[in-house]
Motif scaffolding. Structure first.
Motif, PDB file in Angstrom:
ATOM      1  N   GLN A  98      32.439  58.263  22.204  1.00 52.00           N
ATOM      2  CA  GLN A  98      31.872  58.789  20.881  1.00 52.00           C
ATOM      3  C   GLN A  98      33.306  58.091  19.933  1.00 52.00           C
ATOM      4  O   GLN A  98      33.172  57.613  18.368  1.00 52.00           O
ATOM      5  N   LEU A  99      34.345  58.959  20.292  1.00 53.87           N
ATOM      6  CA  LEU A  99      36.062  58.191  19.346  1.00 53.87           C
ATOM      7  C   LEU A  99      35.980  56.617  19.679  1.00 53.87           C
ATOM      8  O   LEU A  99      36.215  56.412  18.417  1.00 53.87           O
ATOM      9  N   ASP A 100      35.581  56.078  20.568  1.00 52.81           N
ATOM     10  CA  ASP A 100      36.095  54.355  20.908  1.00 52.81           C
ATOM     11  C   ASP A 100      34.835  54.268  19.707  1.00 52.81           C
ATOM     12  O   ASP A 100      35.742  53.139  18.923  1.00 52.81           O
ATOM     13  N   ALA A 101      33.719  54.726  19.302  1.00 54.64           N
ATOM     14  CA  ALA A 101      32.757  53.572  18.474  1.00 54.64           C
ATOM     15  C   ALA A 101      32.928  54.051  17.533  1.00 54.64           C
ATOM     16  O   ALA A 101      33.020  53.635  15.972  1.00 54.64           O
ATOM     17  N   VAL A 102      33.740  55.642  16.865  1.00 56.61           N
ATOM     18  CA  VAL A 102      33.485  55.858  15.474  1.00 56.61           C
ATOM     19  C   VAL A 102      35.335  54.722  14.683  1.00 56.61           C
ATOM     20  O   VAL A 102      35.523  53.754  13.755  1.00 56.61           O
ATOM     21  N   LEU A 103      36.113  54.378  16.382  1.00 58.00           N
ATOM     22  CA  LEU A 103      37.475  53.833  16.209  1.00 58.00           C
ATOM     23  C   LEU A 103      36.501  52.246  15.673  1.00 58.00           C
ATOM     24  O   LEU A 103      37.375  51.665  15.029  1.00 58.00           O
ATOM     25  N   GLY A 104      36.329  52.105  16.481  1.00 55.28           N
ATOM     26  CA  GLY A 104      35.085  50.411  16.167  1.00 55.28           C
ATOM     27  C   GLY A 104      34.658  50.054  14.684  1.00 55.28           C
ATOM     28  O   GLY A 104      35.017  48.893  13.954  1.00 55.28           O
ATOM     29  N   THR A 105      34.571  51.282  14.131  1.00 58.26           N
ATOM     30  CA  THR A 105      33.685  51.082  12.658  1.00 58.26           C
ATOM     31  C   THR A 105      35.176  51.228  11.954  1.00 58.26           C
ATOM     32  O   THR A 105      34.976  50.737  10.733  1.00 58.26           O
ATOM     33  N   LEU A 106      35.541  51.988  12.105  1.00 58.08           N
ATOM     34  CA  LEU A 106      37.141  52.058  10.836  1.00 58.08           C
ATOM     35  C   LEU A 106      38.075  50.797  11.336  1.00 58.08           C
ATOM     36  O   LEU A 106      38.214  50.170  10.061  1.00 58.08           O
ATOM     37  N   ARG A 107      38.252  50.162  12.584  1.00 59.82           N
ATOM     38  CA  ARG A 107      38.597  49.076  12.307  1.00 59.82           C
ATOM     39  C   ARG A 107      38.436  47.961  11.454  1.00 59.82           C
ATOM     40  O   ARG A 107      38.627  46.961  10.643  1.00 59.82           O
ATOM     41  N   GLN A 108      36.545  48.076  11.188  1.00 57.94           N
ATOM     42  CA  GLN A 108      35.876  46.952   9.963  1.00 57.94           C
ATOM     43  C   GLN A 108      35.956  47.285   9.465  1.00 57.94           C
ATOM     44  O   GLN A 108      35.973  46.168   8.685  1.00 57.94           O
ATOM     45  N   ARG A 109      36.078  48.368   8.866  1.00 63.15           N
ATOM     46  CA  ARG A 109      36.124  49.244   7.021  1.00 63.15           C
ATOM     47  C   ARG A 109      37.291  48.761   6.636  1.00 63.15           C
ATOM     48  O   ARG A 109      37.382  48.675   5.588  1.00 63.15           O
ATOM     49  N   ALA A 110      38.408  48.902   7.354  1.00 59.34           N
ATOM     50  CA  ALA A 110      39.691  49.323   7.317  1.00 59.34           C
ATOM     51  C   ALA A 110      40.147  47.722   7.316  1.00 59.34           C
ATOM     52  O   ALA A 110      40.746  46.809   6.060  1.00 59.34           O
ATOM     53  N   SER A 111      39.677  46.461   7.657  1.00 56.02           N
ATOM     54  CA  SER A 111      39.201  44.723   7.847  1.00 56.02           C
ATOM     55  C   SER A 111      38.950  44.558   6.380  1.00 56.02           C
ATOM     56  O   SER A 111      39.481  43.881   5.328  1.00 56.02           O
ATOM     57  N   ALA A 112      37.922  45.235   6.279  1.00 55.17           N
ATOM     58  CA  ALA A 112      36.970  44.643   5.268  1.00 55.17           C
ATOM     59  C   ALA A 112      37.422  45.456   3.874  1.00 55.17           C
ATOM     60  O   ALA A 112      38.019  45.081   2.833  1.00 55.17           O
ATOM     61  N   PHE A 113      38.001  46.334   3.915  1.00 53.58           N
ATOM     62  CA  PHE A 113      39.285  47.236   2.543  1.00 53.58           C
ATOM     63  C   PHE A 113      40.414  45.956   2.136  1.00 53.58           C
ATOM     64  O   PHE A 113      40.686  45.957   0.593  1.00 53.58           O
ATOM     65  N   GLY A 114      41.064  45.289   3.374  1.00 59.10           N
ATOM     66  CA  GLY A 114      41.639  44.799   2.882  1.00 59.10           C
ATOM     67  C   GLY A 114      41.478  42.992   2.154  1.00 59.10           C
ATOM     68  O   GLY A 114      42.838  42.151   2.528  1.00 59.10           O
ATOM     69  N   ALA A 115      40.235  42.362   2.987  1.00 59.78           N
ATOM     70  CA  ALA A 115      40.185  41.190   1.962  1.00 59.78           C
ATOM     71  C   ALA A 115      40.456  41.571   0.585  1.00 59.78           C
ATOM     72  O   ALA A 115      39.976  42.300   0.570  1.00 59.78           O
ATOM     73  N   ALA A 116      41.234  40.064   1.294  1.00 49.87           N
ATOM     74  CA  ALA A 116      41.862  40.142  -0.472  1.00 49.87           C
ATOM     75  C   ALA A 116      40.375  39.508  -1.602  1.00 49.87           C
ATOM     76  O   ALA A 116      40.441  40.060  -2.483  1.00 49.87           O
ATOM     77  N   ASP A 117      38.939  39.285  -0.942  1.00 53.72           N
ATOM     78  CA  ASP A 117      38.337  38.768  -2.256  1.00 53.72           C
ATOM     79  C   ASP A 117      37.753  40.547  -2.094  1.00 53.72           C
ATOM     80  O   ASP A 117      36.018  40.564  -2.708  1.00 53.72           O
TER      81      ASP A 117
END
Length: 222
Positions: A98-117
């Motif tokens: 379960q935690l790995d699934a949440v970590l996958g979402t967290l990675r994606q959303r962290a990357s989206a947050f850090g995107a320049a646009d």
């Protein structure tokens, strides 16, 4: 930290490292949820800050995943070999899925947050939601793990077997990230023991790693 009692002089495995790792996971998911919630509410977040937050959270996901991988592949076999039917880790293994699934979402959303646009406020709100979910899952999992695992380690596991666990944990970790977090989340008593066991070169290296870590923390704080 090893321990003895008046009736039992057996040297026990030191689980301090695992305690501090757990403490750091809980503290980081909570504090970053607070940071991103403020950004979602309108707090300033220039690109450098967003990038630093995204980088830290990616490293945190790597750290948590590595921690759980070591538990699945090294810790649980050591416990079962030492304690046999006295220990059951099936539910803890299920938690990791379960935690790995949440970590996958967290990675994606962290990357989206850090995107320049990025729409920073909207991305921060999504990130806060995932950090809250990660914190809730970790809180429940860690409480259960420490309730089940630590007494088994204390009662059944040999010191040399636990040292093998710690070596495996260090082998695949990013020490430039883990060591400063260890220092940040250790108690004063734990830090005294850490410094007492470190030679001059190690203390210098610790200082350099912590200073680099603190520079990023200043950017994250805004």
């Amino acid at each position: 930290m090893t321990g003895t009692s008046a009736t039992d002089t057996r040297v026990r495995p030191d689980v301090t490292g695992m305690r501090i790792a757990h403490r750091g996971m809980l503290a980081d998911t909570r504090r970053f949820a607070e940071i991103t919630a403020r950004i979602a509410a309108g707090e300033s977040c220039p690109p450098a800050r967003a990038a630093a937050v995204a980088q830290y959270l990616t490293l945190l996901c790597d750290s948590v995943h590595h921690h759980h991988t070591i538990e699945d592949t090294v810790v649980w076999p050591v416990l079962v070999a030492a304690a046999g039917p006295a220990v059951a880790v099936d539910e803890l293994e299920d938690d990791h899925v379960q935690l790995d699934a949440v970590l996958g979402t967290l990675r994606q959303r962290a990357s989206a947050f850090g995107a320049a646009d990025a729409d920073r406020a909207r991305a921060a709100a999504a990130l806060t939601e995932t950090l809250d979910a990660a914190h809730a899952l970790l809180s429940e999992h860690i409480a259960e793990e420490e309730r089940v695992v630590f007494p088994i380690v204390d009662r059944y596991v040999r010191v040399d077997d636990w040292e093998r666990v710690e070596k495996a944990a260090k082998k695949g970790s990013k020490m430039s990230f883990e060591v400063p977090r260890f220092v940040r989340y250790a108690t004063e008593e734990e830090l005294v023991e850490l410094r007492a066991g470190a030679g001059p070169l190690i203390r210098i290296l610790l200082g350099l790693l912590v200073r680099s870590f603190d520079k990023r923390e200043a950017v994250i704080a805004g």
